[in-house]
Design an enzyme around this catalytic site. Structure first.
Site, PDB file in Angstrom:
ATOM      1  CB  SER A 124      -0.858  -0.020   1.268  1.00 36.82           C
ATOM      2  OG  SER A 124      -1.476   1.231   1.466  1.00 36.82           O
ATOM      3  CE1 TYR A 148      -3.651  -2.576   5.623  1.00 40.19           C
ATOM      4  CE2 TYR A 148      -3.244  -0.273   5.095  1.00 40.19           C
ATOM      5  CZ  TYR A 148      -3.532  -1.556   4.690  1.00 40.19           C
ATOM      6  OH  TYR A 148      -3.690  -1.834   3.351  1.00 40.19           O
ATOM      7  CE  LYS A 152      -1.485  -4.435   3.394  1.00 43.59           C
ATOM      8  NZ  LYS A 152      -1.880  -5.717   2.817  1.00 43.59           N
TER       9      LYS A 152
HETATM   10  P1  NAD Z   1     -11.142  -6.553   1.585  1.00 47.79           P
HETATM   11  O1  NAD Z   1     -11.289  -6.529   3.054  1.00 47.79           O
HETATM   12  O2  NAD Z   1     -12.342  -6.300   0.746  1.00 47.79           O
HETATM   13  O3  NAD Z   1     -10.495  -7.923   1.122  1.00 47.79           O
HETATM   14  C1  NAD Z   1      -9.599  -8.660   1.931  1.00 47.79           C
HETATM   15  C2  NAD Z   1     -10.083 -10.099   1.945  1.00 47.79           C
HETATM   16  O4  NAD Z   1      -9.208 -10.871   2.762  1.00 47.79           O
HETATM   17  C3  NAD Z   1     -11.496 -10.222   2.558  1.00 47.79           C
HETATM   18  O5  NAD Z   1     -12.284 -10.988   1.675  1.00 47.79           O
HETATM   19  C4  NAD Z   1     -11.261 -10.962   3.877  1.00 47.79           C
HETATM   20  O6  NAD Z   1     -12.348 -11.780   4.208  1.00 47.79           O
HETATM   21  C5  NAD Z   1      -9.988 -11.738   3.578  1.00 47.79           C
HETATM   22  N1  NAD Z   1      -9.172 -12.071   4.745  1.00 47.79           N
HETATM   23  C6  NAD Z   1      -8.761 -11.244   5.746  1.00 47.79           C
HETATM   24  N2  NAD Z   1      -7.999 -11.908   6.622  1.00 47.79           N
HETATM   25  C7  NAD Z   1      -7.909 -13.182   6.159  1.00 47.79           C
HETATM   26  C8  NAD Z   1      -7.258 -14.350   6.632  1.00 47.79           C
HETATM   27  N3  NAD Z   1      -6.543 -14.351   7.756  1.00 47.79           N
HETATM   28  N4  NAD Z   1      -7.391 -15.487   5.917  1.00 47.79           N
HETATM   29  C9  NAD Z   1      -8.119 -15.520   4.773  1.00 47.79           C
HETATM   30  N5  NAD Z   1      -8.764 -14.444   4.288  1.00 47.79           N
HETATM   31  C10 NAD Z   1      -8.652 -13.290   4.968  1.00 47.79           C
HETATM   32  O7  NAD Z   1      -9.987  -5.525   1.201  1.00 47.79           O
HETATM   33  P2  NAD Z   1      -9.497  -5.036  -0.219  1.00 47.79           P
HETATM   34  O8  NAD Z   1      -9.789  -3.605  -0.325  1.00 47.79           O
HETATM   35  O9  NAD Z   1      -9.960  -5.967  -1.265  1.00 47.79           O
HETATM   36  O10 NAD Z   1      -7.931  -5.175  -0.008  1.00 47.79           O
HETATM   37  C11 NAD Z   1      -7.192  -6.295  -0.429  1.00 47.79           C
HETATM   38  C12 NAD Z   1      -5.756  -6.119  -0.027  1.00 47.79           C
HETATM   39  O11 NAD Z   1      -5.257  -4.924  -0.587  1.00 47.79           O
HETATM   40  C13 NAD Z   1      -5.551  -5.979   1.485  1.00 47.79           C
HETATM   41  O12 NAD Z   1      -4.369  -6.682   1.832  1.00 47.79           O
HETATM   42  C14 NAD Z   1      -5.361  -4.499   1.695  1.00 47.79           C
HETATM   43  O13 NAD Z   1      -4.560  -4.241   2.801  1.00 47.79           O
HETATM   44  C15 NAD Z   1      -4.668  -4.104   0.415  1.00 47.79           C
HETATM   45  N6  NAD Z   1      -4.877  -2.700   0.054  1.00 47.79           N
HETATM   46  C16 NAD Z   1      -6.148  -2.208  -0.087  1.00 47.79           C
HETATM   47  C17 NAD Z   1      -6.330  -0.886  -0.416  1.00 47.79           C
HETATM   48  C18 NAD Z   1      -7.725  -0.295  -0.540  1.00 47.79           C
HETATM   49  O14 NAD Z   1      -7.847   0.926  -0.507  1.00 47.79           O
HETATM   50  N7  NAD Z   1      -8.758  -1.098  -0.712  1.00 47.79           N
HETATM   51  C19 NAD Z   1      -5.230  -0.044  -0.617  1.00 47.79           C
HETATM   52  C20 NAD Z   1      -3.952  -0.577  -0.472  1.00 47.79           C
HETATM   53  C21 NAD Z   1      -3.795  -1.909  -0.141  1.00 47.79           C
HETATM   54  C1  WQD Z   2      -9.291  10.032   0.838  1.00 56.29           C
HETATM   55  C2  WQD Z   2      -9.476  11.533   1.091  1.00 56.29           C
HETATM   56  C3  WQD Z   2      -9.695  12.080   3.420  1.00 56.29           C
HETATM   57  C4  WQD Z   2     -13.525  10.051   4.042  1.00 56.29           C
HETATM   58  C5  WQD Z   2      -6.903   4.930   3.022  1.00 56.29           C
HETATM   59  C6  WQD Z   2      -5.846   4.212   3.805  1.00 56.29           C
HETATM   60  C7  WQD Z   2      -4.779   3.695   2.890  1.00 56.29           C
HETATM   61  C8  WQD Z   2      -5.370   2.851   1.754  1.00 56.29           C
HETATM   62  C9  WQD Z   2      -6.517   3.533   1.089  1.00 56.29           C
HETATM   63  C10 WQD Z   2      -5.206   0.548   2.318  1.00 56.29           C
HETATM   64  C11 WQD Z   2      -8.675  12.048   2.279  1.00 56.29           C
HETATM   65  C12 WQD Z   2     -10.960  12.408   2.671  1.00 56.29           C
HETATM   66  C13 WQD Z   2     -12.354  10.560   3.503  1.00 56.29           C
HETATM   67  C14 WQD Z   2     -14.553  10.963   4.420  1.00 56.29           C
HETATM   68  C15 WQD Z   2     -13.169  12.780   3.655  1.00 56.29           C
HETATM   69  N1  WQD Z   2      -5.876   1.608   2.224  1.00 56.29           N
HETATM   70  N2  WQD Z   2     -12.189  11.892   3.305  1.00 56.29           N
HETATM   71  N3  WQD Z   2     -14.331  12.282   4.197  1.00 56.29           N
HETATM   72  O1  WQD Z   2      -7.008   7.963   3.697  1.00 56.29           O
HETATM   73  O2  WQD Z   2      -6.068   8.236   1.371  1.00 56.29           O
HETATM   74  O3  WQD Z   2      -6.286   6.000   2.332  1.00 56.29           O
HETATM   75  O4  WQD Z   2      -7.443   4.015   2.050  1.00 56.29           O
HETATM   76  O5  WQD Z   2      -4.041   0.389   2.184  1.00 56.29           O
HETATM   77  O6  WQD Z   2      -3.911   2.951   3.671  1.00 56.29           O
HETATM   78  O7  WQD Z   2      -5.284   5.131   4.727  1.00 56.29           O
HETATM   79  O8  WQD Z   2      -8.320   7.188   1.654  1.00 56.29           O
HETATM   80  O9  WQD Z   2     -10.669   7.309   0.975  1.00 56.29           O
HETATM   81  O10 WQD Z   2     -10.128   7.335   3.431  1.00 56.29           O
HETATM   82  O11 WQD Z   2      -9.568   9.324   2.037  1.00 56.29           O
HETATM   83  O12 WQD Z   2     -13.048  13.981   3.489  1.00 56.29           O
HETATM   84  O13 WQD Z   2     -15.599  10.558   4.914  1.00 56.29           O
HETATM   85  O14 WQD Z   2     -10.855  11.776   1.412  1.00 56.29           O
HETATM   86  O15 WQD Z   2      -9.427  13.037   4.400  1.00 56.29           O
HETATM   87  O16 WQD Z   2      -8.255  13.343   1.981  1.00 56.29           O
HETATM   88  P1  WQD Z   2      -6.881   7.461   2.347  1.00 56.29           P
HETATM   89  P2  WQD Z   2      -9.758   7.718   2.054  1.00 56.29           P
END
Ligand code: NAD
Ligand code: WQD
Length: 346
Positions: A124, A148, A152
Protein backbone atom coordinates in the site's frame (compact mmCIF):
# COMPACT_ATOMS: atom_id res chain seq x y z
CA UNK A 1 -2.39 -21.93 -15.29
CA UNK A 2 -3.71 -22.04 -11.72
CA UNK A 3 -3.17 -18.98 -9.53
CA UNK A 4 -4.07 -18.97 -5.85
CA UNK A 5 -5.74 -15.72 -4.79
CA UNK A 6 -5.83 -15.18 -1.02
CA UNK A 7 -8.53 -12.69 -0.02
CA UNK A 8 -10.15 -13.36 -3.41
CA UNK A 9 -13.68 -12.71 -2.13
CA UNK A 10 -12.87 -9.12 -1.11
CA UNK A 11 -13.18 -5.86 -3.06
CA UNK A 12 -9.88 -6.01 -4.93
CA UNK A 13 -10.03 -9.81 -4.96
CA UNK A 14 -13.19 -10.19 -7.03
CA UNK A 15 -11.93 -7.66 -9.59
CA UNK A 16 -8.56 -9.42 -9.76
CA UNK A 17 -10.33 -12.72 -10.32
CA UNK A 18 -12.27 -11.15 -13.15
CA UNK A 19 -9.02 -9.86 -14.71
CA UNK A 20 -7.39 -13.30 -14.32
CA UNK A 21 -10.36 -15.05 -15.95
CA UNK A 22 -10.35 -12.45 -18.75
CA UNK A 23 -6.71 -13.35 -19.43
CA UNK A 24 -7.23 -17.11 -19.37
CA UNK A 25 -5.78 -17.91 -15.92
CA UNK A 26 -7.56 -20.24 -13.49
CA UNK A 27 -7.97 -18.47 -10.14
CA UNK A 28 -8.37 -20.52 -6.98
CA UNK A 29 -9.71 -18.53 -4.06
CA UNK A 30 -8.77 -18.80 -0.39
CA UNK A 31 -10.74 -16.50 1.92
CA UNK A 32 -12.02 -16.69 5.50
CA UNK A 33 -14.89 -14.30 4.59
CA UNK A 34 -14.09 -12.13 7.64
CA UNK A 35 -14.70 -8.99 5.56
CA UNK A 36 -16.57 -10.32 2.53
CA UNK A 37 -19.19 -12.76 1.35
CA UNK A 38 -19.13 -15.53 -1.21
CA UNK A 39 -21.67 -13.65 -3.31
CA UNK A 40 -19.06 -11.66 -5.27
CA UNK A 41 -17.44 -14.89 -6.47
CA UNK A 42 -20.83 -16.38 -7.34
CA UNK A 43 -21.64 -13.32 -9.43
CA UNK A 44 -18.38 -13.59 -11.37
CA UNK A 45 -19.12 -17.26 -12.02
CA UNK A 46 -22.45 -16.22 -13.50
CA UNK A 47 -21.04 -13.28 -15.47
CA UNK A 48 -18.24 -15.36 -16.97
CA UNK A 49 -20.15 -18.63 -17.14
CA UNK A 50 -17.43 -20.45 -15.25
CA UNK A 51 -16.74 -22.11 -11.91
CA UNK A 52 -14.24 -20.70 -9.44
CA UNK A 53 -12.83 -23.13 -6.91
CA UNK A 54 -13.19 -21.42 -3.54
CA UNK A 55 -11.88 -22.56 -0.18
CA UNK A 56 -13.25 -20.96 2.99
CA UNK A 57 -9.93 -21.01 4.80
CA UNK A 58 -7.95 -18.74 7.07
CA UNK A 59 -4.42 -18.30 5.74
CA UNK A 60 -3.14 -18.90 9.28
CA UNK A 61 -4.44 -22.48 9.07
CA UNK A 62 -1.18 -24.09 7.90
CA UNK A 63 -2.60 -27.59 7.55
CA UNK A 64 -5.56 -26.60 5.39
CA UNK A 65 -3.41 -24.27 3.30
CA UNK A 66 -0.92 -27.08 2.58
CA UNK A 67 -3.79 -29.33 1.59
CA UNK A 68 -5.07 -26.69 -0.85
CA UNK A 69 -1.64 -26.36 -2.47
CA UNK A 70 -1.33 -30.14 -2.68
CA UNK A 71 -4.76 -30.56 -4.26
CA UNK A 72 -4.06 -27.98 -6.97
CA UNK A 73 -1.10 -27.43 -9.23
CA UNK A 74 -0.57 -23.80 -8.16
CA UNK A 75 1.94 -21.82 -10.26
CA UNK A 76 1.75 -18.53 -8.42
CA UNK A 77 0.04 -16.66 -5.59
CA UNK A 78 -1.66 -13.29 -5.50
CA UNK A 79 -1.78 -12.48 -1.81
CA UNK A 80 -4.52 -9.99 -0.94
CA UNK A 81 -5.81 -11.46 2.33
CA UNK A 82 -5.46 -9.14 5.29
CA UNK A 83 -7.11 -6.56 7.48
CA UNK A 84 -7.05 -3.01 6.09
CA UNK A 85 -8.75 -0.46 8.35
CA UNK A 86 -6.21 2.09 9.56
CA UNK A 87 -8.23 3.23 12.62
CA UNK A 88 -8.99 -0.31 13.74
CA UNK A 89 -5.29 -1.19 13.43
CA UNK A 90 -4.53 1.51 16.03
CA UNK A 91 -7.09 0.18 18.49
CA UNK A 92 -6.36 -3.52 17.86
CA UNK A 93 -2.76 -3.82 16.61
CA UNK A 94 -2.38 -7.45 17.66
CA UNK A 95 -5.11 -8.55 15.24
CA UNK A 96 -3.37 -6.66 12.44
CA UNK A 97 0.07 -8.12 13.08
CA UNK A 98 -1.44 -11.56 13.59
CA UNK A 99 -3.63 -11.56 10.47
CA UNK A 100 -1.31 -9.69 8.15
CA UNK A 101 2.22 -10.62 9.28
CA UNK A 102 1.69 -14.05 10.89
CA UNK A 103 -0.80 -14.99 8.15
CA UNK A 104 1.74 -14.08 5.48
CA UNK A 105 4.43 -16.10 7.25
CA UNK A 106 2.21 -19.18 7.19
CA UNK A 107 1.58 -18.61 3.49
CA UNK A 108 5.28 -18.11 2.71
CA UNK A 109 6.29 -21.21 4.70
CA UNK A 110 3.70 -23.25 2.81
CA UNK A 111 4.87 -21.90 -0.54
CA UNK A 112 8.49 -22.63 0.31
CA UNK A 113 7.67 -26.14 1.49
CA UNK A 114 5.77 -26.90 -1.70
CA UNK A 115 8.16 -25.15 -4.08
CA UNK A 116 5.89 -22.32 -5.25
CA UNK A 117 8.03 -19.18 -5.45
CA UNK A 118 5.99 -16.73 -7.56
CA UNK A 119 4.27 -14.11 -5.44
CA UNK A 120 2.33 -10.89 -5.98
CA UNK A 121 1.70 -9.05 -2.71
CA UNK A 122 -0.82 -6.27 -1.94
CA UNK A 123 1.18 -3.56 -0.33
CA UNK A 124 0.00 0.00 0.00
CA UNK A 125 1.05 3.60 -0.54
CA UNK A 126 0.55 3.89 3.20
CA UNK A 127 4.12 2.54 3.61
CA UNK A 128 5.37 5.98 2.45
CA UNK A 129 3.64 7.81 5.31
CA UNK A 130 3.76 11.57 4.73
CA UNK A 131 5.86 11.90 1.55
CA UNK A 132 8.63 14.51 1.38
CA UNK A 133 8.39 14.86 -2.41
CA UNK A 134 5.67 14.30 -4.99
CA UNK A 135 5.07 12.31 -7.13
CA UNK A 136 6.20 9.39 -4.96
CA UNK A 137 8.82 7.07 -6.41
CA UNK A 138 9.46 3.57 -5.09
CA UNK A 139 12.80 4.59 -3.57
CA UNK A 140 11.17 7.26 -1.36
CA UNK A 141 11.63 6.96 2.41
CA UNK A 142 9.28 4.42 4.00
CA UNK A 143 7.64 5.72 7.11
CA UNK A 144 4.26 4.16 7.91
CA UNK A 145 2.41 5.95 10.68
CA UNK A 146 0.02 3.25 11.91
CA UNK A 147 0.07 -0.50 12.70
CA UNK A 148 -1.69 -1.36 9.43
CA UNK A 149 1.05 0.37 7.42
CA UNK A 150 3.75 -1.15 9.65
CA UNK A 151 2.35 -4.61 8.97
CA UNK A 152 2.62 -3.98 5.21
CA UNK A 153 6.19 -2.75 5.55
CA UNK A 154 7.15 -5.76 7.70
CA UNK A 155 5.80 -8.10 5.03
CA UNK A 156 7.72 -6.21 2.33
CA UNK A 157 10.92 -6.65 4.37
CA UNK A 158 10.29 -10.37 4.89
CA UNK A 159 9.79 -10.77 1.14
CA UNK A 160 12.98 -8.85 0.41
CA UNK A 161 14.92 -11.11 2.79
CA UNK A 162 13.50 -14.20 1.11
CA UNK A 163 14.60 -12.98 -2.30
CA UNK A 164 18.05 -12.03 -0.96
CA UNK A 165 18.40 -15.51 0.52
CA UNK A 166 18.00 -17.03 -2.92
CA UNK A 167 20.04 -14.46 -4.84
CA UNK A 168 22.51 -17.27 -5.50
CA UNK A 169 21.35 -19.99 -7.89
CA UNK A 170 18.58 -22.01 -6.35
CA UNK A 171 15.96 -24.29 -7.80
CA UNK A 172 13.11 -22.30 -6.30
CA UNK A 173 14.36 -18.73 -6.43
CA UNK A 174 11.70 -16.33 -5.12
CA UNK A 175 10.13 -13.92 -7.59
CA UNK A 176 8.08 -11.29 -5.85
CA UNK A 177 6.21 -8.16 -6.87
CA UNK A 178 5.26 -5.87 -3.97
CA UNK A 179 2.44 -3.79 -5.40
CA UNK A 180 1.96 -0.48 -3.61
CA UNK A 181 -1.60 0.53 -4.37
CA UNK A 182 -2.67 4.14 -4.20
CA UNK A 183 -6.45 4.72 -3.80
CA UNK A 184 -8.51 2.06 -5.59
CA UNK A 185 -12.11 3.07 -6.32
CA UNK A 186 -14.81 2.11 -8.82
CA UNK A 187 -16.21 -1.21 -9.88
CA UNK A 188 -16.32 -3.46 -12.91
CA UNK A 189 -18.47 -1.85 -15.61
CA UNK A 190 -20.93 -4.77 -15.47
CA UNK A 191 -22.11 -3.39 -12.12
CA UNK A 192 -22.36 -6.92 -10.68
CA UNK A 193 -19.37 -6.62 -8.35
CA UNK A 194 -18.07 -3.67 -6.36
CA UNK A 195 -17.02 -2.37 -2.97
CA UNK A 196 -19.30 -3.52 -0.16
CA UNK A 197 -17.92 -2.13 3.10
CA UNK A 198 -19.34 -3.43 6.34
CA UNK A 199 -21.01 -0.65 8.35
CA UNK A 200 -20.25 3.00 7.66
CA UNK A 201 -17.53 3.33 5.02
CA UNK A 202 -14.11 4.67 6.08
CA UNK A 203 -13.10 5.64 2.56
CA UNK A 204 -14.35 8.64 0.66
CA UNK A 205 -15.68 7.04 -2.55
CA UNK A 206 -18.07 4.51 -0.98
CA UNK A 207 -19.10 7.22 1.48
CA UNK A 208 -20.03 9.62 -1.35
CA UNK A 209 -21.91 6.82 -3.14
CA UNK A 210 -23.95 6.08 -0.02
CA UNK A 211 -24.77 9.76 0.52
CA UNK A 212 -25.87 10.02 -3.11
CA UNK A 213 -28.12 6.98 -2.73
CA UNK A 214 -29.72 8.46 0.39
CA UNK A 215 -28.27 5.88 2.80
CA UNK A 216 -26.13 8.50 4.54
CA UNK A 217 -27.09 12.10 5.15
CA UNK A 218 -24.01 14.05 4.09
CA UNK A 219 -20.30 13.77 3.53
CA UNK A 220 -17.96 15.25 6.12
CA UNK A 221 -14.93 16.60 4.33
CA UNK A 222 -12.03 16.07 6.69
CA UNK A 223 -10.26 19.42 6.55
CA UNK A 224 -10.33 22.33 4.10
CA UNK A 225 -7.14 23.95 5.32
CA UNK A 226 -4.54 21.68 3.75
CA UNK A 227 -1.84 23.31 1.60
CA UNK A 228 -3.54 22.10 -1.58
CA UNK A 229 -5.29 23.92 -4.46
CA UNK A 230 -8.68 24.01 -2.66
CA UNK A 231 -7.65 23.10 0.88
CA UNK A 232 -8.96 19.50 0.74
CA UNK A 233 -6.85 16.34 0.63
CA UNK A 234 -5.40 15.15 -2.68
CA UNK A 235 -5.14 11.45 -3.58
CA UNK A 236 -4.23 9.31 -6.58
CA UNK A 237 -7.50 7.47 -7.27
CA UNK A 238 -7.13 4.43 -9.51
CA UNK A 239 -9.89 2.37 -11.12
CA UNK A 240 -10.07 -1.03 -9.42
CA UNK A 241 -10.10 -2.81 -12.82
CA UNK A 242 -6.87 -1.01 -13.79
CA UNK A 243 -5.45 -2.16 -10.47
CA UNK A 244 -6.67 -5.72 -11.12
CA UNK A 245 -5.07 -5.71 -14.56
CA UNK A 246 -1.87 -4.45 -12.91
CA UNK A 247 -1.82 -7.73 -10.93
CA UNK A 248 -2.03 -9.74 -14.13
CA UNK A 249 0.81 -7.67 -15.62
CA UNK A 250 2.89 -8.25 -12.47
CA UNK A 251 2.12 -11.96 -12.62
CA UNK A 252 3.29 -12.12 -16.24
CA UNK A 253 6.51 -10.34 -15.26
CA UNK A 254 7.16 -12.68 -12.33
CA UNK A 255 6.48 -15.75 -14.48
CA UNK A 256 8.86 -14.48 -17.17
CA UNK A 257 11.90 -14.37 -14.84
CA UNK A 258 14.38 -17.22 -15.36
CA UNK A 259 13.96 -20.06 -12.81
CA UNK A 260 17.31 -19.57 -11.07
CA UNK A 261 17.03 -15.80 -10.73
CA UNK A 262 15.40 -14.26 -7.67
CA UNK A 263 13.70 -10.87 -7.71
CA UNK A 264 11.73 -8.75 -5.29
CA UNK A 265 10.55 -5.39 -6.58
CA UNK A 266 8.29 -2.77 -5.03
CA UNK A 267 6.09 -1.23 -7.72
CA UNK A 268 3.62 1.66 -7.43
CA UNK A 269 0.18 1.13 -8.92
CA UNK A 270 -1.37 4.55 -9.37
CA UNK A 271 -2.28 6.93 -12.17
CA UNK A 272 0.24 9.66 -11.38
CA UNK A 273 -2.34 12.39 -10.94
CA UNK A 274 -3.94 13.78 -7.84
CA UNK A 275 -7.58 14.72 -7.27
CA UNK A 276 -8.89 16.71 -4.30
CA UNK A 277 -12.00 15.74 -2.34
CA UNK A 278 -13.87 18.76 -3.77
CA UNK A 279 -12.83 17.80 -7.31
CA UNK A 280 -13.94 14.21 -6.71
CA UNK A 281 -17.32 15.48 -5.52
CA UNK A 282 -17.75 17.74 -8.49
CA UNK A 283 -16.84 14.95 -10.98
CA UNK A 284 -19.31 12.67 -9.19
CA UNK A 285 -22.12 15.24 -9.40
CA UNK A 286 -21.38 15.94 -13.08
CA UNK A 287 -21.29 12.26 -14.06
CA UNK A 288 -24.29 11.11 -12.05
CA UNK A 289 -26.45 14.23 -11.94
CA UNK A 290 -26.90 13.64 -8.20
CA UNK A 291 -26.13 16.35 -5.64
CA UNK A 292 -24.04 15.28 -2.68
CA UNK A 293 -24.52 17.40 0.45
CA UNK A 294 -21.37 17.97 2.46
CA UNK A 295 -19.97 19.84 5.45
CA UNK A 296 -16.43 20.67 6.37
CA UNK A 297 -15.18 19.06 9.55
CA UNK A 298 -11.85 18.81 11.32
CA UNK A 299 -8.92 17.03 9.73
CA UNK A 300 -8.95 13.27 10.33
CA UNK A 301 -6.11 12.25 12.59
CA UNK A 302 -3.21 10.72 10.65
CA UNK A 303 -4.34 12.11 7.25
CA UNK A 304 -1.85 13.76 4.94
CA UNK A 305 -2.37 16.65 2.51
CA UNK A 306 -1.33 15.08 -0.79
CA UNK A 307 -0.31 11.71 -2.09
CA UNK A 308 0.16 10.60 -5.68
CA UNK A 309 2.36 8.11 -7.45
CA UNK A 310 5.11 8.16 -9.96
CA UNK A 311 3.82 5.08 -11.84
CA UNK A 312 6.65 4.97 -14.41
CA UNK A 313 8.28 1.79 -13.06
CA UNK A 314 5.06 -0.17 -13.55
CA UNK A 315 5.06 1.02 -17.14
CA UNK A 316 8.69 0.23 -17.92
CA UNK A 317 8.88 -3.06 -16.00
CA UNK A 318 5.38 -4.50 -16.39
CA UNK A 319 4.17 -2.70 -19.51
CA UNK A 320 1.16 -1.60 -17.47
CA UNK A 321 -0.47 1.81 -17.28
CA UNK A 322 -3.82 2.86 -15.80
CA UNK A 323 -6.23 3.62 -18.65
CA UNK A 324 -9.55 4.55 -17.02
CA UNK A 325 -10.23 8.17 -16.04
CA UNK A 326 -11.97 9.74 -13.05
CA UNK A 327 -15.28 9.98 -14.92
CA UNK A 328 -15.24 6.19 -15.46
CA UNK A 329 -14.25 5.60 -11.83
CA UNK A 330 -17.22 7.53 -10.48
CA UNK A 331 -19.78 6.36 -13.03
CA UNK A 332 -18.79 2.71 -12.46
CA UNK A 333 -19.05 3.27 -8.69
CA UNK A 334 -22.49 4.74 -9.16
CA UNK A 335 -23.71 1.93 -11.43
CA UNK A 336 -22.68 -0.60 -8.76
CA UNK A 337 -24.32 1.48 -5.99
CA UNK A 338 -27.57 1.98 -7.90
CA UNK A 339 -27.88 -1.66 -8.93
CA UNK A 340 -26.91 -2.95 -5.48
CA UNK A 341 -28.16 -0.49 -2.82
CA UNK A 342 -27.46 -3.11 -0.12
CA UNK A 343 -24.20 -4.32 -1.63
CA UNK A 344 -24.18 -8.11 -1.92
CA UNK A 345 -27.02 -8.23 0.62
CA UNK A 346 -27.15 -10.71 3.47
P1 NAD B 1 -11.14 -6.55 1.59
O1 NAD B 1 -11.29 -6.53 3.05
O2 NAD B 1 -12.34 -6.30 0.75
O3 NAD B 1 -10.49 -7.92 1.12
C1 NAD B 1 -9.60 -8.66 1.93
C2 NAD B 1 -10.08 -10.10 1.94
O4 NAD B 1 -9.21 -10.87 2.76
C3 NAD B 1 -11.50 -10.22 2.56
O5 NAD B 1 -12.28 -10.99 1.67
C4 NAD B 1 -11.26 -10.96 3.88
O6 NAD B 1 -12.35 -11.78 4.21
C5 NAD B 1 -9.99 -11.74 3.58
N1 NAD B 1 -9.17 -12.07 4.75
C6 NAD B 1 -8.76 -11.24 5.75
N2 NAD B 1 -8.00 -11.91 6.62
C7 NAD B 1 -7.91 -13.18 6.16
C8 NAD B 1 -7.26 -14.35 6.63
N3 NAD B 1 -6.54 -14.35 7.76
N4 NAD B 1 -7.39 -15.49 5.92
C9 NAD B 1 -8.12 -15.52 4.77
N5 NAD B 1 -8.76 -14.44 4.29
C10 NAD B 1 -8.65 -13.29 4.97
O7 NAD B 1 -9.99 -5.52 1.20
P2 NAD B 1 -9.50 -5.04 -0.22
O8 NAD B 1 -9.79 -3.61 -0.33
O9 NAD B 1 -9.96 -5.97 -1.27
O10 NAD B 1 -7.93 -5.18 -0.01
C11 NAD B 1 -7.19 -6.30 -0.43
C12 NAD B 1 -5.76 -6.12 -0.03
O11 NAD B 1 -5.26 -4.92 -0.59
C13 NAD B 1 -5.55 -5.98 1.49
O12 NAD B 1 -4.37 -6.68 1.83
C14 NAD B 1 -5.36 -4.50 1.70
O13 NAD B 1 -4.56 -4.24 2.80
C15 NAD B 1 -4.67 -4.10 0.42
N6 NAD B 1 -4.88 -2.70 0.05
C16 NAD B 1 -6.15 -2.21 -0.09
C17 NAD B 1 -6.33 -0.89 -0.42
C18 NAD B 1 -7.73 -0.29 -0.54
O14 NAD B 1 -7.85 0.93 -0.51
N7 NAD B 1 -8.76 -1.10 -0.71
C19 NAD B 1 -5.23 -0.04 -0.62
C20 NAD B 1 -3.95 -0.58 -0.47
C21 NAD B 1 -3.80 -1.91 -0.14
C1 WQD C 1 -9.29 10.03 0.84
C2 WQD C 1 -9.48 11.53 1.09
C3 WQD C 1 -9.69 12.08 3.42
C4 WQD C 1 -13.53 10.05 4.04
C5 WQD C 1 -6.90 4.93 3.02
C6 WQD C 1 -5.85 4.21 3.81
C7 WQD C 1 -4.78 3.69 2.89
C8 WQD C 1 -5.37 2.85 1.75
C9 WQD C 1 -6.52 3.53 1.09
C10 WQD C 1 -5.21 0.55 2.32
C11 WQD C 1 -8.68 12.05 2.28
C12 WQD C 1 -10.96 12.41 2.67
C13 WQD C 1 -12.35 10.56 3.50
C14 WQD C 1 -14.55 10.96 4.42
C15 WQD C 1 -13.17 12.78 3.66
N1 WQD C 1 -5.88 1.61 2.22
N2 WQD C 1 -12.19 11.89 3.30
N3 WQD C 1 -14.33 12.28 4.20
O1 WQD C 1 -7.01 7.96 3.70
O2 WQD C 1 -6.07 8.24 1.37
O3 WQD C 1 -6.29 6.00 2.33
O4 WQD C 1 -7.44 4.01 2.05
O5 WQD C 1 -4.04 0.39 2.18
O6 WQD C 1 -3.91 2.95 3.67
O7 WQD C 1 -5.28 5.13 4.73
O8 WQD C 1 -8.32 7.19 1.65
O9 WQD C 1 -10.67 7.31 0.98
O10 WQD C 1 -10.13 7.33 3.43
O11 WQD C 1 -9.57 9.32 2.04
O12 WQD C 1 -13.05 13.98 3.49
O13 WQD C 1 -15.60 10.56 4.91
O14 WQD C 1 -10.86 11.78 1.41
O15 WQD C 1 -9.43 13.04 4.40
O16 WQD C 1 -8.26 13.34 1.98
P1 WQD C 1 -6.88 7.46 2.35
P2 WQD C 1 -9.76 7.72 2.05
Amino acid sequence: MKILVTGGAGYIGVHTILALVNEGYIPIVVDNLSNSSIEGIRRIEKLKNTTIKTYICDIRDAEYLSQIFSENDIQGVIHLAGLKAVGESCSDPISYYDNNVSGTLVLLKTMEKLGVANLIFSSSATVYGNPKTLPIKEDAKLFPTNPYGQSKLMIEKICQDLANKTKLASKNAWKIALLRYFNPIGADKSGVVGEDPKGTPNNVMPYIAQVASGKLERLSIFGNDYPTKDGTGIRDYIHVMDLAEGHVAALRWVLSIKPLISECRAINLGTGSGTSVLELLSIFEKETGVKVPYVYSLRRSGDIASCFADPSLAHSLLGWKASRNMAQMVSDTWRWQEQNPSGYGE
